[in-house]
Write a protein that holds these residues in place. Sequence first.
Motif, PDB file in Angstrom:
ATOM      1  N   TYR A   1      -5.271  26.977  -6.323  1.00  0.00           N
ATOM      2  CA  TYR A   1      -4.925  27.229  -4.827  1.00  0.00           C
ATOM      3  C   TYR A   1      -3.522  27.066  -4.743  1.00  0.00           C
ATOM      4  N   GLY A   2      -2.702  26.753  -5.782  1.00  0.00           N
ATOM      5  CA  GLY A   2      -1.078  26.572  -5.655  1.00  0.00           C
ATOM      6  C   GLY A   2      -0.861  25.497  -4.750  1.00  0.00           C
ATOM      7  N   VAL A   3      -1.894  24.442  -4.682  1.00  0.00           N
ATOM      8  CA  VAL A   3      -1.317  23.245  -3.923  1.00  0.00           C
ATOM      9  C   VAL A   3      -0.674  22.341  -5.016  1.00  0.00           C
ATOM     10  N   ALA A   4       0.194  21.815  -4.476  1.00  0.00           N
ATOM     11  CA  ALA A   4       0.977  20.555  -5.367  1.00  0.00           C
ATOM     12  C   ALA A   4       0.552  19.314  -4.894  1.00  0.00           C
ATOM     13  N   ALA A   5      -0.295  18.435  -5.542  1.00  0.00           N
ATOM     14  CA  ALA A   5      -0.842  17.230  -5.011  1.00  0.00           C
ATOM     15  C   ALA A   5      -0.315  15.959  -5.938  1.00  0.00           C
ATOM     16  N   ASP A   6       0.105  14.949  -5.225  1.00  0.00           N
ATOM     17  CA  ASP A   6       0.525  13.825  -5.804  1.00  0.00           C
ATOM     18  C   ASP A   6      -0.918  12.920  -6.010  1.00  0.00           C
ATOM     19  N   VAL A   7      -1.190  12.262  -7.072  1.00  0.00           N
ATOM     20  CA  VAL A   7      -2.002  11.472  -7.075  1.00  0.00           C
ATOM     21  C   VAL A   7      -1.695   9.903  -7.044  1.00  0.00           C
ATOM     22  N   TRP A   8      -2.448   9.092  -5.996  1.00  0.00           N
ATOM     23  CA  TRP A   8      -2.078   7.862  -6.471  1.00  0.00           C
ATOM     24  C   TRP A   8      -3.211   7.128  -6.469  1.00  0.00           C
ATOM     25  N   SER A   9      -3.012   5.940  -7.212  1.00  0.00           N
ATOM     26  CA  SER A   9      -4.249   4.902  -7.326  1.00  0.00           C
ATOM     27  C   SER A   9      -4.074   3.859  -6.087  1.00  0.00           C
ATOM     28  N   VAL A  10      -5.306   3.697  -5.581  1.00  0.00           N
ATOM     29  CA  VAL A  10      -5.291   2.769  -4.590  1.00  0.00           C
ATOM     30  C   VAL A  10      -6.224   1.445  -5.072  1.00  0.00           C
ATOM     31  N   THR A  11      -5.259   0.625  -5.575  1.00  0.00           N
ATOM     32  CA  THR A  11      -6.175  -0.538  -6.361  1.00  0.00           C
ATOM     33  C   THR A  11      -6.834  -1.466  -5.280  1.00  0.00           C
ATOM     34  N   SER A  12      -6.139  -1.409  -3.972  1.00  0.00           N
ATOM     35  CA  SER A  12      -6.881  -2.589  -3.136  1.00  0.00           C
ATOM     36  C   SER A  12      -6.869  -2.010  -1.678  1.00  0.00           C
ATOM     37  N   TYR A  13      -7.703  -1.562  -1.025  1.00  0.00           N
ATOM     38  CA  TYR A  13      -7.564  -1.243   0.259  1.00  0.00           C
ATOM     39  C   TYR A  13      -7.642  -2.511   1.224  1.00  0.00           C
ATOM     40  N   LYS A  14      -7.858  -3.691   0.641  1.00  0.00           N
ATOM     41  CA  LYS A  14      -7.732  -4.894   1.338  1.00  0.00           C
ATOM     42  C   LYS A  14      -6.480  -5.382   1.547  1.00  0.00           C
ATOM     43  N   GLU A  15      -5.757  -5.167   0.354  1.00  0.00           N
ATOM     44  CA  GLU A  15      -4.400  -5.768   0.613  1.00  0.00           C
ATOM     45  C   GLU A  15      -3.615  -4.899   1.502  1.00  0.00           C
ATOM     46  N   LEU A  16      -3.686  -3.501   1.234  1.00  0.00           N
ATOM     47  CA  LEU A  16      -3.044  -2.835   2.246  1.00  0.00           C
ATOM     48  C   LEU A  16      -3.332  -2.920   3.600  1.00  0.00           C
ATOM     49  N   TYR A  17      -4.754  -3.447   3.893  1.00  0.00           N
ATOM     50  CA  TYR A  17      -5.126  -3.265   5.282  1.00  0.00           C
ATOM     51  C   TYR A  17      -4.444  -4.669   5.707  1.00  0.00           C
ATOM     52  N   ASN A  18      -4.551  -5.665   5.013  1.00  0.00           N
ATOM     53  CA  ASN A  18      -3.824  -7.027   5.429  1.00  0.00           C
ATOM     54  C   ASN A  18      -2.298  -7.210   5.536  1.00  0.00           C
ATOM     55  N   ASP A  19      -1.770  -6.242   4.849  1.00  0.00           N
ATOM     56  CA  ASP A  19      -0.345  -6.082   4.800  1.00  0.00           C
ATOM     57  C   ASP A  19       0.068  -5.201   6.071  1.00  0.00           C
ATOM     58  N   GLY A  20      -0.717  -4.253   6.403  1.00  0.00           N
ATOM     59  CA  GLY A  20      -0.471  -3.391   7.642  1.00  0.00           C
ATOM     60  C   GLY A  20      -0.553  -3.944   8.840  1.00  0.00           C
ATOM     61  N   ASN A  21      -1.731  -4.957   8.837  1.00  0.00           N
ATOM     62  CA  ASN A  21      -2.044  -5.722   9.944  1.00  0.00           C
ATOM     63  C   ASN A  21      -0.905  -6.808  10.173  1.00  0.00           C
ATOM     64  N   GLU A  22      -0.602  -7.630   9.321  1.00  0.00           N
ATOM     65  CA  GLU A  22       0.633  -8.456   9.485  1.00  0.00           C
ATOM     66  C   GLU A  22       1.755  -7.999   9.843  1.00  0.00           C
ATOM     67  N   THR A  23       2.271  -6.786   9.131  1.00  0.00           N
ATOM     68  CA  THR A  23       3.392  -6.150   9.687  1.00  0.00           C
ATOM     69  C   THR A  23       3.455  -5.740  10.972  1.00  0.00           C
ATOM     70  N   GLU A  24       2.277  -5.326  11.542  1.00  0.00           N
ATOM     71  CA  GLU A  24       1.972  -4.966  12.911  1.00  0.00           C
ATOM     72  C   GLU A  24       2.005  -6.098  13.739  1.00  0.00           C
ATOM     73  N   ARG A  25       1.397  -7.131  13.424  1.00  0.00           N
ATOM     74  CA  ARG A  25       1.454  -8.423  14.138  1.00  0.00           C
ATOM     75  C   ARG A  25       3.084  -9.039  14.449  1.00  0.00           C
ATOM     76  N   TRP A  26       3.656  -8.693  13.076  1.00  0.00           N
ATOM     77  CA  TRP A  26       5.066  -9.450  13.010  1.00  0.00           C
ATOM     78  C   TRP A  26       5.953  -8.645  13.937  1.00  0.00           C
ATOM     79  N   ASN A  27       5.647  -7.532  13.964  1.00  0.00           N
ATOM     80  CA  ASN A  27       6.563  -6.551  14.898  1.00  0.00           C
ATOM     81  C   ASN A  27       6.258  -6.906  16.394  1.00  0.00           C
ATOM     82  N   ARG A  28       5.046  -7.294  16.762  1.00  0.00           N
ATOM     83  CA  ARG A  28       4.650  -7.282  17.978  1.00  0.00           C
ATOM     84  C   ARG A  28       5.107  -8.566  18.487  1.00  0.00           C
TER      85      ARG A  28
END
Length: 919
Positions: free
Chosen positions: A781-808
């Motif tokens: 289909y001529g789509v150029a895709a990068d592939v990411w390994s997500v090793t931990s959704y939990k780590e990403l989730y906690n990081d995102g929440n903490e960043t949001e919290r700090w900014n707030r």
Amino acid sequence: MVLNGRTNPARWPRTNPKAKDEELTEAMDNELKTQPHGIHDVEIQEWLESLDSVLESSGPEVAAEILERLRAHATVNGIDLPFSANTPYANTIPARLEPLFPGDQELERRIKSLIRWNALAMVVRANRVEHNIGGHISTYASAATLYEVGFNHFFRARSEEFEGDTVYFQGHASPGIYARAYLEGRISAQKLENFRRELKPGGGLSSYPHPWLMPDFWEFPTVSMGLSPLMAIYQARFNRYLEDRGMKPVTDAKVWAFLGDGETDEPESLGAITLASREKLDNLIFVVNCNLQRLDGPVRGNGQIIQELESAFRGAGWNVIKVLWGSEWDPILERDTEGLLVKRMGELVDGEYQKLVVSSGAYVREHFFGSDPRLLQLVEPMSDESLRRLRLGGHDPRKVYAAYKAAVEQKGKPTVILARTIKGYGLGEAGEGKNVTHQQKKLNEDELREFRSRFGIPLNDEDCIEVPFYRPAEDSVEIQYLRARREALGGYVPTRNIRSKPIVADHDELFKEFHEGSEGREVSTTMAFVQMLRKMLKDPEIGKLIVPIVPDEARTFGMESLFRTVGIYSSIGQKYEPVDVNTLLYYKEAKDGQILEEGITEAGSMASFIAAGSAYATHGINTIPFFIYYSMFGFQRIGDFIWAAADMRTRGFMLGGTAGRTTLSGEGLQHQDGNSHVLALPVPNVKAYDPAFAFELAVIIQDGIRRMYKDGESIFYYLTVMNEPYAMPAMPGDVKEGILKGMYRFRRAANVKSKLRAQLFGSGAILNEALRAQEILETKYGVAADVWSVTSYKELYNDGNETERWNRLHPSEKPRVPFVSQCLADAPGALVAASDYLKTLPNMISKWMPRRLASLGTDGFGRSEGRTSLRDFFEVDARFIAVATLHELFADGKLERSVLDKAIKDLGINADKPNPVIS
Ligand SMILES: Cc1ncc(C[n+]2csc(CCOP(=O)(O)OP(=O)(O)O)c2C)c(N)n1
Ligand SMILES: [Mg+2]
């Protein structure tokens, strides 16, 4: 059946023969009294007397031997003896065998009274300040003597010279433990004031034993009932393991577990008691506070919880010591030559006993002793008041001391002490023995004054209603005595301190090999892990510290080679030649074996994990547990133990094997795990990873060992490992940070100039599907895709929440950027995630992504099928990832609908298949 003492004359001599004519008259009298089944009292009397005389002349062992022989003889002769593991409803240790009480009983009573008062004051005061803040008075009120005898005479503290005893306190008794620490000068009045209000200035005290909240004080979380008895058993066994492996000196340190009688209904409470007897854990003592009540009412209103527990524990091979009656009963029992009183004691059900506790002496006389004129005669000289004051065993320090002494001296088996107490002891009208007593938190003025008077607290009528904390002067005899006793026992209990030294090496060499990939050889992440474990076991620094734990699944995970190399721990070695001795990987049990092969008990294995993962504090030894099990039977089945492990600051690695709802094929609905990474989310200090490749696993484990055992962080790890074999690639550059933080770009698209772009996120074995999708998208289909390994959704989730919290909270500072957003800042095109777990995992981080995310996951029940069919069924294979990507591009107006339609057809997708979530 008639056991006839006359036709079978006793062969042993009598020490106290009665006069001939006296005997004759008595025999004639007794002739008239016939028991059910036609046994005459006189016959019974003769047998009993014969036994008494043996007891006197030859001692209890000979008497027991004769009884044992008699029982065997009866069985051989076809006599069907009903089985009973019960002894009469009496104290196991008779008064004449009681040791001398070594303490100052009066002084100890005064100290105990002060603790009772302060414990009550904590709860009453807290609830005056904040209505409904809670707390329990009546549990400790019933257990005060049980604890105080322990504190004054038994519980040895941990010190440099001696490892100390380990005590699991009943969670709801915490006010009493705090109140004692207050008298000991270890907890301030301000802290006591802030019981259950930890967030107040200066801090407070946690409701229950929580090492997370009070890391210098509490060692073991106990309040979720049923967990601590099981944890205590495995703790005692782990102590032996450390000794047998030469990691700590052999000592006589004990593990004490205090539990409620209601608590024994939790299946975990009695679930491992046979392990304790099988392992001859004479370093283990259970004390069951048998106040016959739980929260709503009686534990066994219509039965006898003590007798029920006695038979369960005796049947399991424990030493059972019943402490039912206080010293005041002894002279009455002595007067009762016919055994009528003990018989009567055994007749009442617990509901009746509870009634007696709240009744007057006259009532006790009428309803308890009144069942037989001979019983009434026994207590004739006693006033109603003294009948009311007949104490129960669990409130009598002499009886409790005798039981504890026998327990610590017991050899070859664990001991359980069943101590009868009164719930809410001393509360009088305010709740003693009442069904509502568990939740009693308030006392009116009269009730407070009565309590004060009953326990002799030096407060006048006015002061007392303010319920002040009361601590005698430092130089008072009470404080001096209490301190001296603790000094003699090595210091204060409970105290939690970390005595282990951090490990020093960085172990780069050990893990480097796994960064290089398998050179095309197909291996699973489980196999890679086992290979790592093998290497770790050989490491000079950490090798000895590793504790592999398996609940009968070692073969499932390909760990059987470890049986031979490091051995399976067995406290008695191997008494048999294993059936497979001629094979390379035979089943080797050894006294210094390293593997804890627990059998089929995830709960027990978790308890071993907790013991090993907290040994850095309990023993000052950095043992590193690796607990590998069927992932579906972890968070889902023993989640509460995991929560307790987290509270306890346990360290180590839990490995969910055979993980992934579509990666474990064949096993079906009950086994296939697509849940555990979601269930790991709520446990704050668990690092949860779903690694796809060996190098990811190696990076995570190496870093985990550093964080936990070098830097001393109170975290532990949950890693899923799968059984799908595939070639393990080499680490693509330095992606360590991304692996640990939760995501990194594993493979870029070949043609980055393409107009159609996408970012594919895969985890665990599903990463391979994302890689295949990348290929389909590019070639078809001529789509150029990068592939990411997500090793931990939990780590990403906690990081995102903490960043949001700090900014707030810091609006005037430069906003921080969540790691997910940083990663995807220059990542164009459609966003599609797929994992072997619920769709909610990718969804929970999508808000930090630059665009809309399409999530694929395995919500729904598994099937007994192969991997290909499962991934089709759950719509997480490469084709579905490709279609999801095309759909996203179409939705963005970048792709014709006809291409999407055709792709669905060409890729063989049944668009009308049922939704796996509800099928
Ligand atoms: C697993 C669990 N379920 C329920 C509770 C709530 N609970 C706390 S104390 C209690 C009654 C305790 O009775 P028992 O074990 O007899 O202890 P006692 O207070 O009588 O000594 C209950 C139901 C809990 N703490 N843990
Ligand atoms: Mg109870």
